[in-house]
Design a protein around this motif. Structure first.
Motif, PDB file in Angstrom:
ATOM      1  N   LEU A 337       0.836  -1.206   0.000  1.00  0.00           N
ATOM      2  CA  LEU A 337       0.000   0.000   0.000  1.00  0.00           C
ATOM      3  C   LEU A 337       0.869   1.253   0.000  1.00  0.00           C
ATOM      4  N   PHE A 338       1.865   1.274   0.870  1.00  0.00           N
ATOM      5  CA  PHE A 338       2.713   2.471   0.970  1.00  0.00           C
ATOM      6  C   PHE A 338       3.656   2.608  -0.219  1.00  0.00           C
ATOM      7  N   ALA A 339       3.934   1.507  -0.877  1.00  0.00           N
ATOM      8  CA  ALA A 339       4.732   1.596  -2.110  1.00  0.00           C
ATOM      9  C   ALA A 339       3.989   2.400  -3.168  1.00  0.00           C
ATOM     10  N   ASN A 340       2.664   2.431  -3.052  1.00  0.00           N
ATOM     11  CA  ASN A 340       1.830   3.204  -3.987  1.00  0.00           C
ATOM     12  C   ASN A 340       1.668   4.663  -3.574  1.00  0.00           C
ATOM     13  N   ASN A 341       2.307   5.050  -2.453  1.00  0.00           N
ATOM     14  CA  ASN A 341       2.192   6.433  -1.973  1.00  0.00           C
ATOM     15  C   ASN A 341       0.761   6.937  -1.844  1.00  0.00           C
ATOM     16  N   PRO A 342       0.009   6.414  -0.887  1.00  0.00           N
ATOM     17  CA  PRO A 342      -1.350   6.959  -0.712  1.00  0.00           C
ATOM     18  C   PRO A 342      -1.264   8.445  -0.377  1.00  0.00           C
ATOM     19  N   LYS A 343      -2.231   9.203  -0.872  1.00  0.00           N
ATOM     20  CA  LYS A 343      -2.172  10.656  -0.673  1.00  0.00           C
ATOM     21  C   LYS A 343      -2.341  11.020   0.793  1.00  0.00           C
ATOM     22  N   LEU A 344      -3.088  10.197   1.511  1.00  0.00           N
ATOM     23  CA  LEU A 344      -3.286  10.468   2.944  1.00  0.00           C
ATOM     24  C   LEU A 344      -3.502   9.160   3.688  1.00  0.00           C
ATOM     25  N   TYR A 345      -2.669   8.936   4.691  1.00  0.00           N
ATOM     26  CA  TYR A 345      -2.891   7.822   5.613  1.00  0.00           C
ATOM     27  C   TYR A 345      -2.988   8.469   6.985  1.00  0.00           C
ATOM     28  N   TYR A 346      -4.165   8.397   7.563  1.00  0.00           N
ATOM     29  CA  TYR A 346      -4.520   9.261   8.687  1.00  0.00           C
ATOM     30  C   TYR A 346      -4.887   8.397   9.885  1.00  0.00           C
ATOM     31  N   ILE A 347      -4.216   8.634  10.996  1.00  0.00           N
ATOM     32  CA  ILE A 347      -4.497   7.898  12.231  1.00  0.00           C
ATOM     33  C   ILE A 347      -4.862   8.916  13.305  1.00  0.00           C
TER      34      ILE A 347
END
Lengths: 400, 400
Positions: A337-347
């Motif tokens: 998932l992070f290899a795809n560079n999500p625009k926002l990963y929010y915790i």
């Protein structure tokens, strides 16, 4: 027409304050709750025979309890009302910060909703009275004089679950009259909740209306599903009838497996941006877990992921999973998932949330890998106050 | 992923029966109301400190009171619950006919809603608990396992009233995926009600779903407006805030004058049959008066007119009317309406309704002129039970 005429208006007015029906019930005719100009709040209950009248709610200073093998729990405070002439009991708070607050009366120990106070929110099997103190944070939870979106309860069919199911859909102002395609936020509730939870207790429609009107959020569609795949809909809204709501959930991949039916339905029936750049998924508690798993198992589907007080492990290995592979190889999927560079990963999580540690472990993993994410920590625990804050914050970061 | 994993499911399950939130309230964990297989109904309330616990509602034999200068009023009966060990009070009814019933507890004289019983209907400022006994008439008030329509809350602009207003819209199953044009029933509430009344207390969506599924009613759109033109929407749903609902209404032609904005909005935004043959207007009490006036003042607009316990004279001559001519020359307009041969002119009323006499006068006028109408007289008075019966009956006669 004179002969035909009788003074209906007067006759109808005689029922004032009670009911449009002839069968009237005697209710208190004064305001149960008054938010005063100085932001104190006055509660009033007529209970001439009561010995003790109390009010509890999240506007009172809570006690934080540490429960072994569980975590921290906030216990709301309790205030005593004082009897005044006529058997009317009263209590006025200190000035309160702007917030949406829940409250409940106790009359001689009996949990009690005043039938003449009509502002209630259902949280699972709990009908909570509420009031709103304006002038700050809660202004975005209030229906303001701005353009309003449409809120619909819509039925869709799930081939995976072989049932009709209900969702709630918010479409922004202008949707009906325009031709624009809109991005979609899939917004998921917690265990025991349903497709009503974010609208009712979460104030999602008000938050979106206000943020969009202020230019702080992009106009978007919000889709609120039912995360309990044993049910078609909220209690009383399907042929299952008027059962007592309880804390059931889907911890068996059924929700995630059926989610392709949700996306297909929404993309077919609404003018959506049919691409990852136009899709966000976020949820609270169990819904945070669902969002976590959906982001891992539907690669390149969501560019924006929000975990609000997330239950990160929603796997119970008791069999019956529709798609067991969905809860497997989580680390590998997270890396992908992070290899795809999500625009926002929010915790986001509260400092006394009982899920704090597991979310901290997730952050530790992401930190170790150098994966970029946005983190918000608030005071308080696993409570709706926080989830409204997270939605308001998250919605402003989407589709930009 | 093992290390990251904690048994969230267990932790969440620990909150079972209460709330998805950490801040829990102690509620009774048994069923407040049980509809037994023999159609008796058992009420149960835990109130260890109470001296007297009662339940009232329309499932108990009412007393009919005659109030001078007003008419007959049904007073619901009262039953005493008996205390059982553990401070749990119980009462079981006789077997009940199939119906949707409202009820309320009184604990030592205090009107009381149990916060763990989540099935409530709001009638103006009155939050009424309800239950449904199946196996007869009420089967069409229950959500059955049939295709369901969509229910939306939609905002429209009224040029006449210079305000945004909210309406509720029911579109039948298949509307979204199809291309058919549908006829429209405009369904109007009574004094003090709002755009929620027919959906909530009137069970309009369930009645339409079921009748359409049974082939007894044509698929149709149902538009439920807010008949009080001083308000944009139901209480708490506009910038007016969370005011206490009261018995206000529009008796000054403003509702009728603005109705052209309603029809224009609906015909623009929905796939409607844009002709009198595709339009019905019906309402209860004040909404029956509105329907009466709309049918007179929008000639050749509605082929189907329904007056349910109608308040026939809704004119108060206190000035401020937007279109005073609308309440004038009523006889002439009535004659003109019937000269057009409306497909259905439907009058329904309960035998103890306080509006009985004025409706009888209207019938006498129609009879004298030889105008054809359909008449339904039921037992009981100015009550929702009757209005559900009238809607179910009326809907089956439309657009055929």
């Amino acid at each position: 027409m004179k002969k035909l005429i009788t003074l209906i208006a007067l006759a109808l007015a005689a029922t004032a304050g009670a009911s449009a029906q002839q069968s009237l019930w005697d209710l208190q005719d004064f305001e149960t709750v008054t938010v005063n100009p100085d932001k104190t709040v006055t509660f009033k209950i007529k209970a001439p025979k009561a010995v003790k009248v109390q009010v509890t709610g999240d506007f009172l200073q809570p006690t934080v309890l540490e429960i072994p093998n569980y975590g921290k729990v906030e216990q709301p405070g309790v205030a005593e009302l004082k009897e005044t002439p006529g058997g009317i009991w009263e209590y006025t708070t200190e000035p309160l910060e702007s917030e949406l607050y829940n409250f409940r009366f106790y009359v001689d120990g009996l949990a009690f909703n005043d039938p003449s106070y009509t502002y209630v929110q259902r949280d699972i099997s709990n009908l909570m009275d509420y009031f709103i103190v304006p002038g700050g944070r809660a202004d975005n939870y209030i229906v303001q004089d701005v353009p309003h979106g449409t809120v619909s309860r819509v039925w869709y069919h799930s081939d995976v679950l072989r049932m009709d199911r209900r969702m709630a859909v918010y479409t922004p102002d202008g949707y009906e009259s325009g031709k624009t395609r809109y991005p979609v936020l899939y917004l998921l509730h917690g265990m025991g909740g349903d497709e009503e939870a974010w609208l009712c207790t979460g104030r999602a429609a008000q938050i979106l209306d206000n943020l969009i009107a202020q230019g702080k959020a992009k106009p978007m569609i919000v889709v609120m599903t039912n995360g309990n795949c044993k049910h078609q809909s909220a209690p009383g809204e399907s042929a299952e009838g008027m059962f007592k709501p309880y804390n059931s959930g889907s911890f068996d991949t059924s929700f995630e497996a059926h989610f392709k039916d949700v996306i297909a339905f929404v993309d077919k029936n609404y003018r959506t941006v049919k691409a990852a750049a136009g899709r966000a998924v976020a949820g609270l508690s169990m819904g945070g877990g669902h969002s976590f798993q959906l982001s891992l198992n539907y690669p390149k589907t969501f560019d924006y992921i929000g975990l609000f007080s997330a239950g990160l492990n929603i796997h119970r290995s008791e069999g019956g999973d529709i798609a067991p592979q969905m809860y497997e190889n989580t680390y590998e999927k997270l890396d992908a998932l992070f290899a795809n560079n999500p625009k926002l990963y929010y915790i986001a999580i509260g400092e006394t949330d009982f899920l704090y540690d597991s979310n901290a472990e997730l952050r530790k993993y992401l930190d170790g890998k150098g994966f970029k994410y946005t983190y918000l920590e608030t005071s308080g625990g696993h409570i709706w106050r926080n989830w409204r804050i997270y939605l308001e914050d998250f919605a402003q970061k989407l589709f930009k």
